[in-house]
Enzyme design. Structure first.
Site, PDB file in Angstrom:
ATOM      1  N   HIS A  46       0.903  -1.292   0.098  1.00  0.00           N
ATOM      2  CA  HIS A  46       0.104   0.013  -0.094  1.00  0.00           C
ATOM      3  C   HIS A  46       0.886   1.505  -0.064  1.00  0.00           C
ATOM      4  O   HIS A  46       0.533   2.202  -0.833  1.00  0.00           O
ATOM      5  CB  HIS A  46      -0.955   0.090   1.293  1.00  0.00           C
ATOM      6  CG  HIS A  46      -1.950   1.208   1.448  1.00  0.00           C
ATOM      7  ND1 HIS A  46      -3.083   0.902   0.377  1.00  0.00           N
ATOM      8  CD2 HIS A  46      -2.029   2.383   1.881  1.00  0.00           C
ATOM      9  CE1 HIS A  46      -3.837   1.937   0.516  1.00  0.00           C
ATOM     10  NE2 HIS A  46      -3.229   2.832   1.420  1.00  0.00           N
ATOM     11  N   GLU A  68      -1.689  -5.260  -4.978  1.00  0.00           N
ATOM     12  CA  GLU A  68      -2.235  -5.050  -3.661  1.00  0.00           C
ATOM     13  C   GLU A  68      -3.562  -5.661  -3.778  1.00  0.00           C
ATOM     14  O   GLU A  68      -4.171  -6.076  -2.711  1.00  0.00           O
ATOM     15  CB  GLU A  68      -2.303  -3.483  -3.458  1.00  0.00           C
ATOM     16  CG  GLU A  68      -2.869  -3.000  -2.012  1.00  0.00           C
ATOM     17  CD  GLU A  68      -3.213  -1.513  -1.937  1.00  0.00           C
ATOM     18  OE1 GLU A  68      -2.767  -0.845  -3.023  1.00  0.00           O
ATOM     19  OE2 GLU A  68      -3.512  -1.088  -0.894  1.00  0.00           O
ATOM     20  N   ASN A 451      26.866 -21.536  -7.162  1.00  0.00           N
ATOM     21  CA  ASN A 451      27.726 -22.719  -7.244  1.00  0.00           C
ATOM     22  C   ASN A 451      27.176 -23.881  -6.654  1.00  0.00           C
ATOM     23  O   ASN A 451      26.940 -24.818  -7.028  1.00  0.00           O
ATOM     24  CB  ASN A 451      29.074 -22.083  -7.156  1.00  0.00           C
ATOM     25  CG  ASN A 451      30.161 -22.949  -7.770  1.00  0.00           C
ATOM     26  OD1 ASN A 451      29.626 -23.372  -8.897  1.00  0.00           O
ATOM     27  ND2 ASN A 451      31.400 -23.206  -7.269  1.00  0.00           N
TER      28      ASN A 451
END
Lengths: 714, 153
Positions: A46, A68, A451
């Site tokens: 918001h 939202e 990795n």
């Protein structure tokens, strides 16, 4: 509307909100019912939307608005969180981040209008949203906030019917005017202006209340004159007001025009305007707060040209300069790194000056011409510079958290992409490092973690075969060790297959077969950091470790650190990154070798020993000493540095025992000078500096001494 | 066959001595001229680098022009100077010379480009021309060639 002065705040805060969203989403994915998390997400989304709207970033606003809406559905229990939604929301976050990057670099949102994502989000909302949901579809226009539906409805309704309803919301009606104020208002009315009472309500969620108020004031000043405001303009600037503020306003414009102007400022909930007449004002000015009930008054007053009320008290005008928002809770200060660098340089200078004073005092001491007071002063100066240095360094320190916080998300994505189950455990994220190091360490760590995820952790079947839990573990640990910060990236995966690495190296012609045979495991692992090795790895079916590891190593060495690898086949491997805590000023031990002076960083020194020549033993024809249970190899610094030692062969040796991780070594020096705080200076690139010299420093007498790099010498 | 530069502009050069030879250095590169001082040796660096000095808080590498040109090593005397050069976009660097003679203005006309006949190849990198000042010949140094280490031995 000029909002550029808020841009920096906006960028910083948006980053913070995005980070919160990302963290909370990860939690939500695991605990879809966690109400706190949902609320937290909702709040962040918001605020984000509100800020984007304020700054006029339409795409961003639209996108957050839709996200939202989805959160809101979740919060109201109309939707269940599933992997699909979380993925979609993460995509949204990525998009928001790239928009933000574009704002930072280009100054605008870029070309991406995110329609595809918005559509997808809409689909999620509409798909099976309960028909009663008042949320999304009702307000599709970007810019208008969506509060709890009831409140909005009420607000709009009352805004429409300004004059009649809710007179207690028209706070201006309870104004008490000072004499000069009422006088000014009456005068203005006499001169044909309208006097209005205005009460403006800002949205509850508004973050930059003072800024909003300022914009309202600015707008109003374009249209007329503010005769009075409550709270005072000063208080409003300082954000000392609730959600509303009221004004008496003199203008020739119509109510509608003024109202429109105010409502154009975003995050304004609503505003009430009514015209004031002379009597009300005069009545109120005698001190009786009057609840007057007059509605819109006659507008028959002629609209003649009048000088705008000269009587407006000067202090009522908002000072244009002091408009930066002041959040109520101020936990952090953002400081321009350049300013800090300047401060840092000053401190460096100060230390050099102090060292000069120290050497001067040493030289004069024999002459007995110095009083004790002089020494006191030096001690005092020393204490100040040390403290100053420490506090400046502290300002420069940033917790590793700011780098680490992006990793949980990254591992989650890796896990999905690679279809392997893994968990990331982080400890020590509060460990602090110099800002310059923090900025550079992100990429190497990302690389090491990828990795581990990609090549370290095995597939589920393979893990079962070796009796390991199905879910792989990657851990990221940070801690301080002397003057270093250590960051460990470890996994419980397959480890490095040394034989395969060797074979690959032979195949690539990096080492010969004979060399490979005598190679220790550690040496073989070090091959992974060879630049030529990495490219070979990409196409091989070998565990794959090595892709770009040379880049990781170079980056870390550039920061003055180093990387170490420990690996046990089928049990896992860990990459240990060691970084210097600070880059500029360190404590060091000054030593002499022959006629030359060298500095050894104090952080890596364990002890200093006096060793008789007879104690030297030989292991594989290299010198070692046996000290308290450990065998320590000796490094004859005079030989390494091509210096003729001033010492006799049979003299006892002065040995400085240094450590690098758990490895020890004994540096043989001719003499010790003492501990000194030194400022590290870099040596220009023209001259080939060997790796064992990490930099230079300027001594009190103006001479240059070189700093030994313990990590390369051990 | 020396190619004559038709440009009439002139430049100022600092003339330094190295044994019997005179060398000119474009004045725009010169930051400072300082007396000989203690030089801190940097182990394992190039042969012709004598080490580093402290110049107002900055650590600056110092090279021996003699060793760079393959002449015999410097004998430090009271005239020995360190010229601090600051080429654009490069850090400062010092060069040791036997002495500094004068500042000289030379027309671009009076500078001949070196020909490969009368100079050995590696010296060519260091010179950008030969200037005439009366009877004297002044070798104009190509500073970037001198300080940059292209043909690493």
């Amino acid at each position: 509307m000029d909002v550029s002065q808020y841009l920096e705040i906006f960028i910083d805060e948006t980053r913070e909100h995005l980070q919160t969203l990302s963290e909370q989403l990860l939690i939500l994915e695991k605990e879809p019912e966690n109400a706190d998390t949902i609320n937290e997400i909702f709040r962040a989304a918001h605020s984000l939307k509100g800020m984007a709207g304020t700054m006029g970033y339409k795409v961003m606003q639209e996108l957050t608005h839709k996200m939202e809406d989805v959160f809101s559905e979740v919060r109201n229990g109309k939707k269940k969180v599933d992997a699909n939604i979380v993925d979609l929301l993460f995509k949204g976050l990525d998009r928001l981040e790239s928009i933000l990057d574009s704002i930072v670099t280009e100054g605008n949102e870029g070309d991406d209008n995110c329609q595809d994502l918005i559509d997808q989000l809409l689909a999620v909302i509409n798909n099976d949203a309960a028909p009663a949901a008042p949320a999304a579809p009702a307000k599709k226009k970007g810019g208008k906030k969506k509060e709890a539906a009831a409140a909005t409805a009420e607000a709009t309704a009352t805004a429409e019917a300004t004059a009649t309803a809710d007179s207690d919301k028209e706070k201006f009606r309870s104004f008490t005017y000072a004499d000069f104020e009422s006088h000014a208002i009456v005068n203005a009315i006499d001169e044909g202006m309208h006097a209005y009472g205005i009460t403006v309500y800002v949205q509850e969620s508004c973050l930059l209340k003072a800024a909003r108020a300022f914009l309202v004031f600015k707008k109003l000043e374009e249209l007329g004159t503010i005769a009075k405001s409550e709270p005072s303009t000063q208080d409003i600037e300082d954000e000392k007001f609730d959600l509303h503020f009221s004004m008496a306003f003199l203008s020739k414009e119509s109510i509608d025009k003024i109202k429109e102007g105010i409502m154009n400022v975003s995050e304004i909930e609503t505003c009430y305007i009514a015209e004031l007449d002379k009597e009300t004002v005069l009545k109120a000015s005698v001190g009786e707060a009057q609840e007057s009930d007059e509605a819109e008054e006659a507008k028959e007053e002629a609209k003649t040209e009048t000088p705008a009320a000269a009587a407006t008290p000067a202090q009522q005008k908002p000072a244009a300069g002091a408009t930066a928002s002041k959040p109520v809770v101020n936990r952090s200060v953002r400081v321009d790194i350049e300013k800090l660098d300047d401060l840092m340089n000053l401190v460096s200078e100060l230390i050099i000056a102090k060292n000069g004073l120290v050497s001067f005092s040493n030289a004069e001491q024999e002459a007995r011409s110095i009083t004790a007071g002089f020494n006191d002063q030096i001690e005092y100066l020393e204490r100040i510079t040390t403290n100053l240095h420490q506090s400046v360094m502290k300002v420069r320190m940033v917790p590793l958290e700011s780098v680490f916080n992006r990793f949980p998300r990254m591992i989650r994505d890796c896990s999905k992409k690679l279809d392997k189950k893994m968990e990331l455990y982080i400890t020590g994220e509060e460990t602090e490092l110099d800002r310059t190091v923090i900025d550079e360490i992100g990429d190497p760590l990302t690389h090491l973690l990828r990795n581990s995820a990609d090549h370290g952790i095995e597939s589920a079947e393979e893990r079962k075969k070796y009796g390991k839990p199905e879910v792989g573990t990657i851990s990221l640990n940070a801690y301080q060790e002397g003057n270093n910060v250590v960051i460990e990236v470890s996994d419980d995966g397959g480890g490095i297959n040394v034989e395969k690495v060797k074979n690959k190296a032979i195949e690539k012609g990096i080492v010969t077969k004979e060399q490979a045979e005598v190679m220790s495991d550690k040496e073989a692992i070090d091959l992974l950091f060879r630049p030529s090795f990495s490219t070979a790895e990409k196409v091989s079916d070998l565990s794959g470790r090595g892709v770009g590891l040379d880049v990781v190593k170079t980056n870390i060495e550039k920061l003055g650190g180093d990387v170490e690898v420990k690996s046990v086949l089928h049990e896992g491997s860990s990459f240990i990154v060691r970084l210097p805590l600070t880059l500029a000023i360190i404590q060091s031990l000054m030593v002499t070798i022959g006629t030359e002076k060298y500095a050894i960083p104090l952080g890596s020194i364990q002890t200093i020993e006096d060793i008789p020549v007879s104690d030297i033993k030989y292991v594989q024809s290299s010198e070692v000493i046996h000290l308290r249970g450990s065998v320590i190899p000796l490094v004859r610094l005079n030989e390494v540095l091509d210096i003729e030692s001033s010492k006799d062969k049979n003299d006892n040796l002065t040995v400085v025992i240094v450590s690098k991780g758990d490895k020890l070594a004994g540096f043989v020096v001719d003499d010790l000078i003492g501990q000194q705080e030194i400022v590290i200076k870099s040596i220009s690139k023209y001259i080939d500096t060997p790796k064992m010299i990490s930099g230079a420093t300027i001594l009190g007498d103006g001479e240059v001494a070189l700093i030994l790099d313990v990590n390369t010498l051990v | 066959m020396a190619e004559v530069n038709a440009n009439l502009e002139s430049k100022q050069y600092i003339v330094v001595n190295l044994g019997n030879e005179h060398y000119g250095i474009d004045i725009k590169y010169i930051d400072n001229i300082v007396r000989m001082q203690n030089i801190t040796r940097v182990p394992k660096s190039q042969e012709y680098f004598k080490g580093v000095i402290n110049l107002r808080g900055e650590v600056i590498p110092v090279m021996s022009l003699r060793l760079r040109f393959g002449l015999e090593a410097d004998q430090y005397a009271k005239d020995t100077r360190i010229l601090i050069l600051k080429p654009e976009s490069h850090g400062a660097i010092g060069i040791i010379v036997d002495s500094v003679k004068e500042v000289l203005t030379l027309d671009n006309d009076s500078i001949e480009k070196p020909s490969s006949k009368n100079a050995s190849d590696d010296k060519l990198v260091f010179l950008s021309g030969v200037g005439k000042n009366g009877d004297e010949l002044i070798s104009i140094l190509n500073i970037l060639g001198v300080i940059e280490d292209k043909e690493d031995e």
